[in-house]
Design an enzyme around this catalytic site. Structure first.
Site, mmCIF file in Angstrom:
data_model
loop_
_atom_site.group_PDB
_atom_site.id
_atom_site.type_symbol
_atom_site.label_atom_id
_atom_site.label_comp_id
_atom_site.label_asym_id
_atom_site.label_seq_id
_atom_site.Cartn_x
_atom_site.Cartn_y
_atom_site.Cartn_z
ATOM 1 N N ASP A 108 -3.312 2.281 6.771
ATOM 2 C CA ASP A 108 -2.414 1.791 5.729
ATOM 3 C C ASP A 108 -2.043 0.315 5.941
ATOM 4 O O ASP A 108 -1.935 -0.444 4.975
ATOM 5 C CB ASP A 108 -1.155 2.653 5.678
ATOM 6 N N ASP A 120 0.857 -1.186 0.000
ATOM 7 C CA ASP A 120 0.000 0.000 0.000
ATOM 8 C C ASP A 120 0.891 1.233 0.000
ATOM 9 O O ASP A 120 1.733 1.396 0.881
ATOM 10 C CB ASP A 120 -0.907 0.009 1.233
ATOM 11 N N GLU A 174 -2.172 -1.401 -5.571
ATOM 12 C CA GLU A 174 -3.437 -0.762 -5.937
ATOM 13 C C GLU A 174 -3.331 -0.143 -7.326
ATOM 14 O O GLU A 174 -2.263 0.318 -7.741
ATOM 15 C CB GLU A 174 -3.787 0.323 -4.926
#
Length: 419
Positions: A354, A185, A272
């Site tokens: 996160d 992330d 992502e």
């Protein structure tokens, strides 16, 4: 795997060689801008569309009309026109904007496809010989050149430094499997949070632009006080350009080190799929997003995964990795960007925003690898014929299909029910 790889070395031309290279840069820039102007004019007035072969046939006549072009390497002028053709193709594919005119003060490049030689004189020193230049240019060779050399190009950066780019074709071997998967992330406060099933690794954001901002402001102020076009103005401009180049070099060095370490340590990593163009429009965060360089980091991960036989998975853009509890699957739709920690009302687990996202991405990687192994085992048992896969039977689809040998795939959001 055979890949194209570019080595970059610093070169140190003397005053005479600098003048020669600047003339070569100017000739290539002239050809590029001339045909860009001509193609725009012909399309606006006569509706004639860009066609590389047509404009290539005009190049000999252009050299007769402008005699100074005979000083340039003819192959370098052809490559300049090919670069314009590439720029138009990228524009037609909607991968880039309309081609722009080349400026004298920006980065300058001359390509030399043939008739050059690189001689190594000592451990770190060498000489470069190029067409139409009588004396060789000094090179600092800091590493060995592996593979077959295809062509070279010489670049002048905005800060006045000269570089040699050597394009080669070489073989890269896949890395040994480690059996580890990671969810990655990315963020602004911290550059990346990596979860590998056991440990959570935090990578600090170096913030190179933010740390150099005071120095840049001072140099820009000095530049604004000078008379534009004067020698003092040029000296001040080069100082600003050197500071910007230092930030770029620091950032690239950091991104290469992090992406290489991830590629070596993990067989599969999930990231992502970010809408960076949309996010950078945020006036409050645009500078920080540009400084953290998410796009370049993702690009490095993709091509290094392809090189070394790793697997990279891109989660769906609309998958709420931060809002979904990694324990029970509850989705907190009320979570805002300012909230860094939240407590799940179902399982009472306290989440760091996160860290929770990286754990959810890690789960996607595990699901993907399980489906891939199941599909491989079923294909082996049925002699290569596969019916409904486990993923399809469970109602999970894929966007872009499965992949192998490090190619990118977009994985859908994993649907989880609340307990």
């Amino acid at each position: 795997m055979i890949i194209e790889y570019t080595y970059r070395f610093r070169i140190y031309p003397n005053k005479e060689q600098e003048d020669f290279l600047n003339i070569q840069f100017g000739h290539c820039r002239f050809v590029y801008n001339y045909f860009l102007t001509l193609s725009k004019k012909e399309y606006e007035e006569q509706g004639i569309k860009w066609k590389y072969s047509r404009y290539q046939s005009m190049l000999p006549a252009l050299k007769k009309e402008y005699q100074f072009l005979k000083q340039a390497n003819s192959q370098s002028l052809q490559v300049a026109l090919q670069n314009l053709d590439t720029a138009y193709k990228n524009f037609f594919k909607r991968e880039a904007g309309f081609p722009k005119f080349k400026k004298k003060k920006s980065k300058q490049t001359v390509h030399i496809p043939q008739h050059f030689s690189i001689e190594r004189k000592s451990r770190k020193r060498g000489l470069l010989k190029i067409p139409k230049l009588k004396t060789p240019i000094k090179i600092k060779i800091h590493r060995n050149i592996e593979g077959q050399i295809r062509s070279i190009s010489i670049t002048k950066a905005p800060d006045g430094r000269y570089y040699l780019n050597v394009l080669t074709k070489k073989e890269i071997r896949s890395l040994k499997e480690t059996g580890e998967t990671a969810g990655i992330d990315v963020g602004i406060k911290e550059f990346a949070i990596i979860y590998d099933g056991e440990n959570t690794h935090h990578i600090e954001n170096p913030k190179y632009l933010q740390k150099s901002e005071r120095r840049l402001i001072k140099l820009q102020r000095q530049l604004s006080r000078k008379q534009k076009g004067s020698k003092n103005w040029e000296k001040a401009r080069q100082k600003v350009a050197k500071q910007h180049q230092k930030i770029v070099n620091q950032r690239k060095d950091f991104l290469h080190k992090v992406s290489t370490a991830i590629t070596k340590q993990y067989d599969c990593f999930v990231v992502e799929s970010l809408n960076i163009k949309g996010m950078i429009r945020n006036e409050k965060l645009s500078k920080q997003i540009a400084d953290v360089s998410w796009y370049e980091f993702m690009r490095m991960l993709e091509y290094k995964a392809k090189w070394y036989g790793r697997k990279i998975i891109k989660a769906d853009r609309f998958y709420a990795s931060s809002k979904t509890c990694n324990v029970c699957g509850y989705k907190n739709n009320q979570l805002t960007l300012s909230v860094r920690k939240w407590k799940c009302p179902i399982c009472k687990t306290t989440h760091d925003r996160d860290e929770n996202a990286s754990k959810n991405l890690y789960k996607i990687g595990l699901t993907h690898l399980t489906n891939l192994r199941f599909e491989h085992a079923e294909r082996h048992s049925t002699g290569g014929r596969v019916g409904t896969t486990r993923a399809e039977a469970c109602g999970a689809g894929t966007v872009g299909g499965m992949f192998s040998n490090g190619q990118t795939t977009r994985h859908p959001a994993v649907k989880q029910e609340t307990s």
